[in-house]
Motif scaffolding. Sequence first.
Motif, short mmCIF file in Angstrom:
data_model
loop_
_atom_site.label_atom_id
_atom_site.label_comp_id
_atom_site.label_asym_id
_atom_site.label_seq_id
_atom_site.Cartn_x
_atom_site.Cartn_y
_atom_site.Cartn_z
N TRP C 24 33.09 38.24 35.17
CA TRP C 24 33.75 39.49 34.80
C TRP C 24 33.43 39.89 33.36
CZ3 TRP C 24 37.15 41.73 31.42
CH2 TRP C 24 37.75 42.93 31.83
N ALA C 26 31.40 40.32 29.86
CA ALA C 26 30.02 40.50 29.40
C ALA C 26 29.67 39.51 28.31
CB ALA C 26 29.84 41.93 28.87
N HIS C 27 30.66 38.95 27.64
CA HIS C 27 30.39 38.11 26.47
C HIS C 27 30.46 36.61 26.74
CE1 HIS C 27 30.36 41.73 24.15
NE2 HIS C 27 31.65 41.97 24.26
N ALA C 28 31.42 36.17 27.57
CA ALA C 28 31.67 34.73 27.71
C ALA C 28 30.55 34.03 28.47
CB ALA C 28 33.01 34.50 28.41
N GLU C 29 30.36 32.75 28.18
CA GLU C 29 29.31 31.98 28.84
C GLU C 29 29.66 31.72 30.31
OE1 GLU C 29 30.38 31.20 25.65
OE2 GLU C 29 28.63 32.25 24.88
N LYS C 40 47.09 38.11 38.62
CA LYS C 40 45.70 38.31 38.18
C LYS C 40 45.50 37.61 36.84
CE LYS C 40 45.57 42.90 40.29
NZ LYS C 40 45.11 44.30 40.19
N LEU C 42 42.58 36.44 33.93
CA LEU C 42 41.21 36.49 33.43
C LEU C 42 40.90 35.16 32.76
CD1 LEU C 42 38.57 37.92 32.79
CD2 LEU C 42 39.69 39.04 30.87
N THR C 44 38.07 32.86 30.86
CA THR C 44 36.76 32.85 30.20
C THR C 44 36.49 31.46 29.67
OG1 THR C 44 37.71 33.48 28.08
CG2 THR C 44 36.90 35.27 29.48
N ASP C 119 39.94 30.10 28.17
CA ASP C 119 41.09 30.97 27.94
C ASP C 119 41.53 31.56 29.26
OD1 ASP C 119 41.62 31.27 24.96
OD2 ASP C 119 39.45 31.49 25.06
N CYS C 120 42.80 31.39 29.57
CA CYS C 120 43.35 31.96 30.79
C CYS C 120 44.43 32.95 30.39
CB CYS C 120 43.96 30.85 31.66
SG CYS C 120 42.72 29.65 32.19
N ASP C 121 44.14 34.23 30.52
CA ASP C 121 45.09 35.27 30.15
C ASP C 121 45.61 35.97 31.39
OD1 ASP C 121 43.25 34.97 27.55
OD2 ASP C 121 45.22 35.76 27.00
N LEU C 123 46.92 38.80 33.29
CA LEU C 123 46.99 40.26 33.14
C LEU C 123 48.16 40.81 33.95
CD1 LEU C 123 43.21 41.26 33.43
CD2 LEU C 123 44.48 40.39 31.46
N TRP D 24 46.98 51.03 36.65
CA TRP D 24 46.38 49.72 36.91
C TRP D 24 47.45 48.65 37.12
CZ3 TRP D 24 46.11 44.71 35.26
CH2 TRP D 24 45.00 43.95 35.69
N ARG D 72 38.38 36.00 23.79
CA ARG D 72 36.95 36.12 24.07
C ARG D 72 36.57 37.54 24.48
NH1 ARG D 72 32.33 32.84 24.82
NH2 ARG D 72 30.76 34.28 24.07
N THR D 74 35.36 39.42 22.36
CA THR D 74 34.23 39.68 21.47
C THR D 74 33.09 38.70 21.75
OG1 THR D 74 35.51 38.36 19.94
CG2 THR D 74 35.50 40.72 19.58
N ASN D 75 32.02 38.91 21.04
CA ASN D 75 30.81 38.13 21.32
C ASN D 75 30.99 36.64 21.05
OD1 ASN D 75 28.14 38.33 22.21
ND2 ASN D 75 27.47 37.75 20.16
N ARG D 80 43.44 32.67 18.70
CA ARG D 80 44.58 33.53 19.04
C ARG D 80 45.52 33.68 17.84
NH1 ARG D 80 45.44 33.94 24.67
NH2 ARG D 80 43.85 32.73 25.74
N GLN D 124 37.81 43.53 26.67
CA GLN D 124 36.41 43.38 26.28
C GLN D 124 36.11 44.39 25.19
OE1 GLN D 124 33.44 42.33 29.41
NE2 GLN D 124 32.42 44.15 28.66
#
Lengths: 252, 252, 252, 252, 252, 252
Positions: C24, C26-29, C40, C42, C44, C119-121, C123, D24, D72, D74-75, D80, D124
């Motif tokens: 999901w 774009a940044h995390a490995e 839900k 997220l 990373t 990190d588990c956030d 939502l 959402w 995460r 950001t890049n 936190r 993101q």
Amino acid sequence: MSSIVRADGRATDQLREITIERGWSAHAEGSALISFGGTKVLCTASFTNGVPRWLTGKGKGWVTAEYAMLPRATNSRNDRESVKGRIGGRTHEISRLIGRALRAVVDTKALGENTIVIDCDVLQADGGTRTAAITGAYVALADAIEWGREKKFIGKNSKPLLDSVAAVSVGIIDGEPMLDLAYVEDVRAETDMNVVVTGRGLFVEVQGTAEGAPFDKRELDALLDLGVAGCADLKDLQLKALDPSTGSGIQR
Amino acid sequence: MSSIVRADGRATDQLREITIERGWSAHAEGSALISFGGTKVLCTASFTNGVPRWLTGKGKGWVTAEYAMLPRATNSRNDRESVKGRIGGRTHEISRLIGRALRAVVDTKALGENTIVIDCDVLQADGGTRTAAITGAYVALADAIEWGREKKFIGKNSKPLLDSVAAVSVGIIDGEPMLDLAYVEDVRAETDMNVVVTGRGLFVEVQGTAEGAPFDKRELDALLDLGVAGCADLKDLQLKALDPSTGSGIQR
Amino acid sequence: MSSIVRADGRATDQLREITIERGWSAHAEGSALISFGGTKVLCTASFTNGVPRWLTGKGKGWVTAEYAMLPRATNSRNDRESVKGRIGGRTHEISRLIGRALRAVVDTKALGENTIVIDCDVLQADGGTRTAAITGAYVALADAIEWGREKKFIGKNSKPLLDSVAAVSVGIIDGEPMLDLAYVEDVRAETDMNVVVTGRGLFVEVQGTAEGAPFDKRELDALLDLGVAGCADLKDLQLKALDPSTGSGIQR
Amino acid sequence: MSSIVRADGRATDQLREITIERGWSAHAEGSALISFGGTKVLCTASFTNGVPRWLTGKGKGWVTAEYAMLPRATNSRNDRESVKGRIGGRTHEISRLIGRALRAVVDTKALGENTIVIDCDVLQADGGTRTAAITGAYVALADAIEWGREKKFIGKNSKPLLDSVAAVSVGIIDGEPMLDLAYVEDVRAETDMNVVVTGRGLFVEVQGTAEGAPFDKRELDALLDLGVAGCADLKDLQLKALDPSTGSGIQR
Amino acid sequence: MSSIVRADGRATDQLREITIERGWSAHAEGSALISFGGTKVLCTASFTNGVPRWLTGKGKGWVTAEYAMLPRATNSRNDRESVKGRIGGRTHEISRLIGRALRAVVDTKALGENTIVIDCDVLQADGGTRTAAITGAYVALADAIEWGREKKFIGKNSKPLLDSVAAVSVGIIDGEPMLDLAYVEDVRAETDMNVVVTGRGLFVEVQGTAEGAPFDKRELDALLDLGVAGCADLKDLQLKALDPSTGSGIQR
Amino acid sequence: MSSIVRADGRATDQLREITIERGWSAHAEGSALISFGGTKVLCTASFTNGVPRWLTGKGKGWVTAEYAMLPRATNSRNDRESVKGRIGGRTHEISRLIGRALRAVVDTKALGENTIVIDCDVLQADGGTRTAAITGAYVALADAIEWGREKKFIGKNSKPLLDSVAAVSVGIIDGEPMLDLAYVEDVRAETDMNVVVTGRGLFVEVQGTAEGAPFDKRELDALLDLGVAGCADLKDLQLKALDPSTGSGIQR
């Protein structure tokens, strides 16, 4: 002294029952559970080889102290400072006092680059917790230093302890100077003083506060005399608690 | 059970020496200094008439707990959480566990609008501090409830205690399930479990964690059996500590 | 299983609808947006070459996790922990649980001196946030490890993942054991349990709590069976989400 | 405008792709997941009947906002703020900006004694998070107000929304004014400006900063023109996202 | 300008009485006590050879600023931020603004690996504290740089100051643009703007906020003109305060 | 006294130059900018009608104090306590001392249900900041009480001030007792003492600390004599600063 008899039957110049359980802790390098009547303080001394970065390379050791109270040490429960997220002014003040009192009898050069942290935790409070803490902390400190010597962190001929140190509270109640105030006396005192005195009878710290009316020089002198005598009695108890065969580590 | 003998000479299903000094504190409404071998925890119960605002008017009481460790309870010194300004995750987790364990045996309606705060302070640690805390806290709680009844804050016919509660750690070491782990055993355990069990033998809490390899159902069952038996022994010690003539406040 | 039908039409042994949006972020490995019904999370995974100072030079990696909830993830708004200036006990507890669950399936030697922070956030929350977090975190972790291998931070033949891991909540409602509780079920459960199970079906963590009445061994067994079966279903969904052609990084 | 083509192919006066997922969140009274290219912000509006104590009895409502970023987003990962125990200056600054921007289009008298808290959480980040947050927050706010009207917390004829509000970043890169900077553009900008503009085209906030060399009035004017045009485009997207049949709650 | 006369008798485009006591502090490397009417700010610049670790070895210096207010600087007392344990958003915002304003006129390469920390403490507040702080901070900064040059921390031919910088507030009251608002004016302003302008008349920062109704381009232009003119007057006062024989350290 | 001449040319029993700018603050109900040589402390007294909740309804007022230092008050810069997020032990200790000193001369019954908060902010430090703070705070306090009387918050015949109070530091340097130590003297002192004395010459507080070797009764007496004489001089300066025609509010 006067013929006044106090609530607990003591004379005005009499200490409460003092007990010192040396070596209470299985883990600490030095420790003592000290009681001044209903006041019980667990004192531990933690010895670490090395010093904080700001002292490194100066050939000197460091002694510091932290004081705290269990939440239900007192008559009603106090919130924990860890829960409040901040240490109160009283706690800071007493921690600093204990540290200064101990450092006054330590030759930090002779201690070498070693650190001793003293923790004084009040398990039960009935007045005079800071003076009990200093008196017990000295015993823990002496044993931690002995431990360091045995482990060769302190040189064989080094004598880091310049003297012993003890402390006691004194106060004026109904115009009468009294020694070693219990909590019920403390709240009634017009003037409240803590004296920290070395084994040789010299002052390390004198802190007198007018809780009610300001006080004069004559009252101050009476309190100082009581305090010095009380500390001399405490010194005897400290030396008895420390194993005489080890010489208690004090430089003579 | 197996014929394995542990470092301290115990059988695998044997508790360490347990002592409970009921009424240790002069101030708290209930208290106990409990030891599981070298682990010593001071448990106090503070009774307050009234409840937190969010509970007011619901006719129910509140029981909560806080756990902490003295800085030199352990083999090396830990910084105080009050000095760090924040409570660590482990402290939070154990405080919550103790509170849940006690609330499981309390009928908060029968308690009435009263609050009991349990403080469990570890004076010396040698493994199993959270289970010793729960076991000792129950004794302090029972006495605080008895105090509330005597002071008429709790109705004469109210029975706030539904059952007793105790806890013990169990673990698998070198493939062998063992009861009441001391610190040297705890660090070697592949699986570590804490069980909280009522006097009637029912589970209040089961927390098992694979420290090394994951475990299977057979191992889990063996640990649960050991834990339940250990808690039954602890229940006997709790009841012995509580004065039988007062009926210990447990509803039967 | 019983013929009881739940509020949302599920059978007692049925998971909610599970979706896993792998990659999901774009940044995390590694990353996954996982949903268990209305819950839900997220997840990373941030990969860093190197380890914290206390691990340096031991040839081992480190995996840790942080859990948090957006303020309006829940039905009514909660104040932010950043604004309150302190992290609550529940947050700490869940962060530690997620970290332990993931480390149980990681060979830190094979990971090399690399750090992965999960990190588990949450939502949106509708019960079972911690179990959704663990289940999604595994997917993010597997991808981050794959990323590390591609970047040559992890050796070609190293297999840091020993197994997969998933978690699910189970509970007893009106005497009936049920799988994967939604929030409305969770608040009514007499007993609440979270089980963390590896792909091979072994336990990593078992946490059962009596919310109402204490529970017996038979109930405990029924819950464990439900949980193990639920985790097996979740494992299939995890493997499906992970690209099969990359082998998902799991050692076989 | 110039014929310069940007890294992502846009014209200098062109917005990135903007999407607004209204509603959402299943729980919040108003919500929108907004994206400005790779920047994704979840905006929720929490409606509470009643106002903070300091406003009670004044017949006015309150609107406030909090901004935060997932670690995460950001890049590289950021710690936190909840873990650090304090909110950074940037977070404070942006939260205050969002709150002011929204209050500028709210008639707090018409809102009545109700409170709306807007949470903008960056999932993101790719530049322009604060302007995306304001633009999305307006949509969440409008729906929360509509919700309050339906629940009769807001009077039938009250029109708390005076206008719509949107925001966009503009900047000068290599001497060229550009609209809606992505992160790679933002770090290169000599001058960086955020403009907050109402649906009617009036300024609510203008914040321009010389990141490199100071700027002159001509450059400032060029940036303002770009920003006003961009906000007009955003207004159209906001109105489209809001259901036209409900009138979107804006007073006309 | 208009013929309106303000509460304190000033014309709309007139500054309050400005005084700059350069070198107020006996300890700081540069300092100024600046007053804009009743607003008094003590600005000190602390010069340290070396830079924070993250800048080390890049051949560049660092300038940063902190702003604070004494608790009774204002009409009613505010709690100390040190006592509250956290810094408010407004304080953060202003500290960051001052730092950016000063860095805009500093060539950090020419400064070399040196750090200058500016402290702006408001001793008395009557509106415009942030603009007074920037204006006074420049004087302290110039002197600290001169000190660094004398001590040879800055090379003889290095010119770290690219220009001077000053700031002033402007606002619209009853439809009339006015310069340098006193507190009683500030609270009545419909639009409030702070402009930071270099000695050469270029903008470093423009921050305009609609406190009441949103504003249009014509109003914005009127405010900018007033602000630029006010900053030109402040530049003259700064240069006068700085000893002309030392050339004030500004590169020309 | 001895014929020793000190670094700044003073006799051993001579105060530094003392200045008191009464009414320095435009906002505070009482204020004084006091200097003891290079030590400059801004003291403000904030008067509020009403008392903290815990005192309500007892017919008594409250006086408290807060002490702080600007970051560059000292020779090298100290981090702000607001930035560190916690107040240091020294700050707490001095704030408490100032509060006790002032309360010793206030009749809180006569003050009525009013609160006075004293803020002592050290603008520049050169030794003796706490004693300068107490001495200046008394002037601010006297004026705030006068203000309360004029505003009729304090009854016409009430005399809240029982006496004046001043403080000074004394110490032993090279065996010689000296009055009012400047910083360079303070760091060399073997024994350091602060005495707080009322206008009538009685002690409010005596705090003596052995910085080097412990001290004896004779040294203590010499220091006390010096301190009492110094405070008598300070009393004269305080009374001169306070307008004699208003009688300075002291009860006689």
